[in-house]
Design a protein around this motif. Structure first.
Motif, PDB file in Angstrom:
ATOM      1  N   PRO A 162       5.593   0.811   7.098  1.00  0.00           N
ATOM      2  CA  PRO A 162       4.246   1.112   7.613  1.00  0.00           C
ATOM      3  C   PRO A 162       4.214   2.492   8.269  1.00  0.00           C
ATOM      4  O   PRO A 162       5.238   3.148   8.424  1.00  0.00           O
ATOM      5  N   GLY A 163       3.000   2.910   8.632  1.00  0.00           N
ATOM      6  CA  GLY A 163       2.870   4.120   9.425  1.00  0.00           C
ATOM      7  C   GLY A 163       2.215   5.293   8.733  1.00  0.00           C
ATOM      8  O   GLY A 163       2.114   6.363   9.313  1.00  0.00           O
ATOM      9  N   SER A 164       1.755   5.102   7.495  1.00  0.00           N
ATOM     10  CA  SER A 164       1.127   6.218   6.799  1.00  0.00           C
ATOM     11  C   SER A 164       0.196   5.677   5.726  1.00  0.00           C
ATOM     12  O   SER A 164       0.528   4.724   5.028  1.00  0.00           O
ATOM     13  N   GLU A 165      -0.993   6.269   5.607  1.00  0.00           N
ATOM     14  CA  GLU A 165      -1.900   5.959   4.513  1.00  0.00           C
ATOM     15  C   GLU A 165      -2.793   7.167   4.291  1.00  0.00           C
ATOM     16  O   GLU A 165      -2.840   8.090   5.120  1.00  0.00           O
ATOM     17  N   PHE A 166      -3.487   7.180   3.181  1.00  0.00           N
ATOM     18  CA  PHE A 166      -4.403   8.285   2.899  1.00  0.00           C
ATOM     19  C   PHE A 166      -5.432   8.403   4.021  1.00  0.00           C
ATOM     20  O   PHE A 166      -5.993   7.402   4.468  1.00  0.00           O
ATOM     21  N   GLY A 167      -5.667   9.626   4.481  1.00  0.00           N
ATOM     22  CA  GLY A 167      -6.662   9.868   5.507  1.00  0.00           C
ATOM     23  C   GLY A 167      -6.156   9.717   6.922  1.00  0.00           C
ATOM     24  O   GLY A 167      -6.883  10.030   7.867  1.00  0.00           O
ATOM     25  N   SER A 168      -4.924   9.249   7.095  1.00  0.00           N
ATOM     26  CA  SER A 168      -4.374   9.087   8.443  1.00  0.00           C
ATOM     27  C   SER A 168      -3.583  10.331   8.834  1.00  0.00           C
ATOM     28  O   SER A 168      -3.158  11.118   7.990  1.00  0.00           O
ATOM     29  N   THR A 169      -3.368  10.489  10.138  1.00  0.00           N
ATOM     30  CA  THR A 169      -2.545  11.618  10.596  1.00  0.00           C
ATOM     31  C   THR A 169      -1.104  11.458  10.124  1.00  0.00           C
ATOM     32  O   THR A 169      -0.396  12.446   9.906  1.00  0.00           O
ATOM     33  N   GLY A 170      -0.664  10.208   9.933  1.00  0.00           N
ATOM     34  CA  GLY A 170       0.695   9.975   9.465  1.00  0.00           C
ATOM     35  C   GLY A 170       0.957  10.520   8.081  1.00  0.00           C
ATOM     36  O   GLY A 170       2.085  10.893   7.752  1.00  0.00           O
ATOM     37  N   PHE A 171      -0.099  10.570   7.252  1.00  0.00           N
ATOM     38  CA  PHE A 171       0.093  11.076   5.890  1.00  0.00           C
ATOM     39  C   PHE A 171       0.536  12.537   5.904  1.00  0.00           C
ATOM     40  O   PHE A 171       1.250  12.979   5.000  1.00  0.00           O
ATOM     41  N   GLU A 172       0.097  13.284   6.879  1.00  0.00           N
ATOM     42  CA  GLU A 172       0.426  14.705   6.957  1.00  0.00           C
ATOM     43  C   GLU A 172       1.757  14.961   7.661  1.00  0.00           C
ATOM     44  O   GLU A 172       2.180  16.116   7.785  1.00  0.00           O
ATOM     45  N   ARG A 173       2.411  13.911   8.121  1.00  0.00           N
ATOM     46  CA  ARG A 173       3.661  14.073   8.869  1.00  0.00           C
ATOM     47  C   ARG A 173       4.804  13.403   8.111  1.00  0.00           C
ATOM     48  O   ARG A 173       4.971  12.181   8.181  1.00  0.00           O
ATOM     49  N   THR A 225      -4.311   3.718  -3.219  1.00  0.00           N
ATOM     50  CA  THR A 225      -5.373   4.714  -3.389  1.00  0.00           C
ATOM     51  C   THR A 225      -6.736   4.211  -2.930  1.00  0.00           C
ATOM     52  O   THR A 225      -7.718   4.952  -2.985  1.00  0.00           O
ATOM     53  N   ALA A 226      -6.821   2.963  -2.450  1.00  0.00           N
ATOM     54  CA  ALA A 226      -8.113   2.387  -2.050  1.00  0.00           C
ATOM     55  C   ALA A 226      -8.899   3.265  -1.079  1.00  0.00           C
ATOM     56  O   ALA A 226     -10.118   3.418  -1.243  1.00  0.00           O
ATOM     57  N   PRO A 227      -8.274   3.880  -0.039  1.00  0.00           N
ATOM     58  CA  PRO A 227      -9.066   4.702   0.877  1.00  0.00           C
ATOM     59  C   PRO A 227      -9.695   5.934   0.227  1.00  0.00           C
ATOM     60  O   PRO A 227     -10.636   6.508   0.792  1.00  0.00           O
ATOM     61  N   LEU A 228      -9.199   6.332  -0.940  1.00  0.00           N
ATOM     62  CA  LEU A 228      -9.759   7.490  -1.643  1.00  0.00           C
ATOM     63  C   LEU A 228     -11.014   7.136  -2.432  1.00  0.00           C
ATOM     64  O   LEU A 228     -11.745   8.032  -2.874  1.00  0.00           O
ATOM     65  N   ILE A 229     -11.258   5.845  -2.635  1.00  0.00           N
ATOM     66  CA  ILE A 229     -12.417   5.407  -3.411  1.00  0.00           C
ATOM     67  C   ILE A 229     -13.665   5.489  -2.544  1.00  0.00           C
ATOM     68  O   ILE A 229     -13.665   4.983  -1.420  1.00  0.00           O
TER      69      ILE A 229
END
Length: 327
Positions: A219-230, A242-246
């Motif tokens: 856990p700890g990262s998903e599309f659109g979260s600050t964790g995705f960029e870290r 990819t659900a958050p991208l829809i």
């Protein structure tokens, strides 16, 4: 590269127990399915509910251009199985239904028997993107939320039976998700930052469901979260849904009893997630040539409990789900 997943809903030739009753209904179904695939124009499409390999061959013959196919040899009791269609050659690298080591058999009905296998096998393939990058993908179809009961019934005798069979289905779906996650781990080999891996299919539950979450890994990262960029150590093992991208208005792939549900999913390793440009449902990819003008949702039916009530109806009760990658 455009990757999609689509439940084709009981793709059988006519005359059997589950397929269309006559040739006219079958031809109408093939025509409607082919029109959606042509509009979607995927490079790689995972498919579910292929009842007969010959029926998939019939569908491919109605598609424009050259296609390659691969099908699981492990169907369920109704004969439905998963597979792939692709614009590039497919190499099968695994076809599996057995639960992983240390996962014990689960109860599947009121009887004493248990099962240590998925209801339908998961299929893993290796192919190339149009940019000639090697991609490995797993397609699966987890245990349905639409319950069936002894004697071919789709309605319970009482609420106790409904509750028990709901629990049995959840046991099986969770064990199947763990099985698919184990297969994904074999493909990732702890190298998800560099290795392009896709897991897709009909997961039969929402993005936040516990069974869907099993597939994601750390856990700890998903599309659109600050964790995705870290970046962190979990990136080597994670899969991103990819659900958050829809777009929110498109975020459903089935309508059941009036409720819009996103139960079909595409999960990407880090090597692919960083290249995701857009995702959606239906056939409007925004990709220009080959993209349809509509989403396909205007014809998505509101289904009930019986999986065979639509046997003579064209099309599918699911909308395709897709993601576009800039590789």
């Amino acid at each position: 590269m455009l990757i999609g997943t689509w439940n084709l809903e009981n793709l059988y030739r006519p005359g059997g127990e589950y397929g269309p009753r006559d040739e006219a209904a079958y031809e109408a179904k093939l025509a409607s399915l082919a029109a959606v695939v042509d509009r979607l124009a995927p490079d790689l499409l995972g498919v579910q509910e292929v009842g007969e390999p010959e029926a998939l061959d019939d569908l491919v013959q109605r598609l424009g251009g050259g296609w390659h196919t691969a099908l699981s040899s492990l169907p369920d009791g109704r004969g439905i199985r998963v597979g792939f269609l692709a614009r590039t050659p497919l190499e099968v690298i695994a076809d599996r239904d057995g639960f992983p080591a240390r996962l014990r058999p689960v109860q599947s009905d009121d009887g004493p028997a248990t099962t240590d296998r998925m209801g339908r096998g998961a299929l893993a393939i290796r192919t190339e993107s149009p940019e000639r990058r090697t991609v490995e993908a797993v397609v699966c179809h987890l245990k349905s939320k639409l319950l069936s009961y002894p004697g071919g019934r789709f309605n319970p005798r009482d609420e106790g039976e409904r509750a028990r069979f709901g629990a049995y289905a959840l046991y099986r779906r969770a064990a199947e998700a763990a099985t698919v996650r184990g297969l994904a781990d074999e493909l990732l080999e702890g190298q998800g930052v560099e290795r392009p891996v896709v897991v897709l299919g009909d997961l039969n539950d929402a993005p936040g469901a516990a069974t869907t979450q099993i597939l994601l890994g750390p856990p700890g990262s998903e599309f659109g979260s600050t964790g995705f960029e870290r970046p962190d150590r979990g990136d080597a093992f994670r899969l991103w849904n990819t659900a958050p991208l829809i777009p929110e208005k498109q975020r459903f792939s089935r309508i059941h009893a009036g409720h819009r549900e996103l139960i079909d999913h595409i999960l990407l390793s880090h090597a692919l997630a960083v290249h995701a440009e857009a995702a959606g449902t239906g056939t409007h990819t925004g990709a220009g040539t080959g993209a349809g003008a509509g989403t396909g949702h205007e014809r998505l039916p509101d289904i009930g409990e019986s999986p065979v009530e639509r046997r003579d109806t064209p099309g599918s009760d699911h909308a395709p789900v897709w993601v576009r990658l800039a590789l």
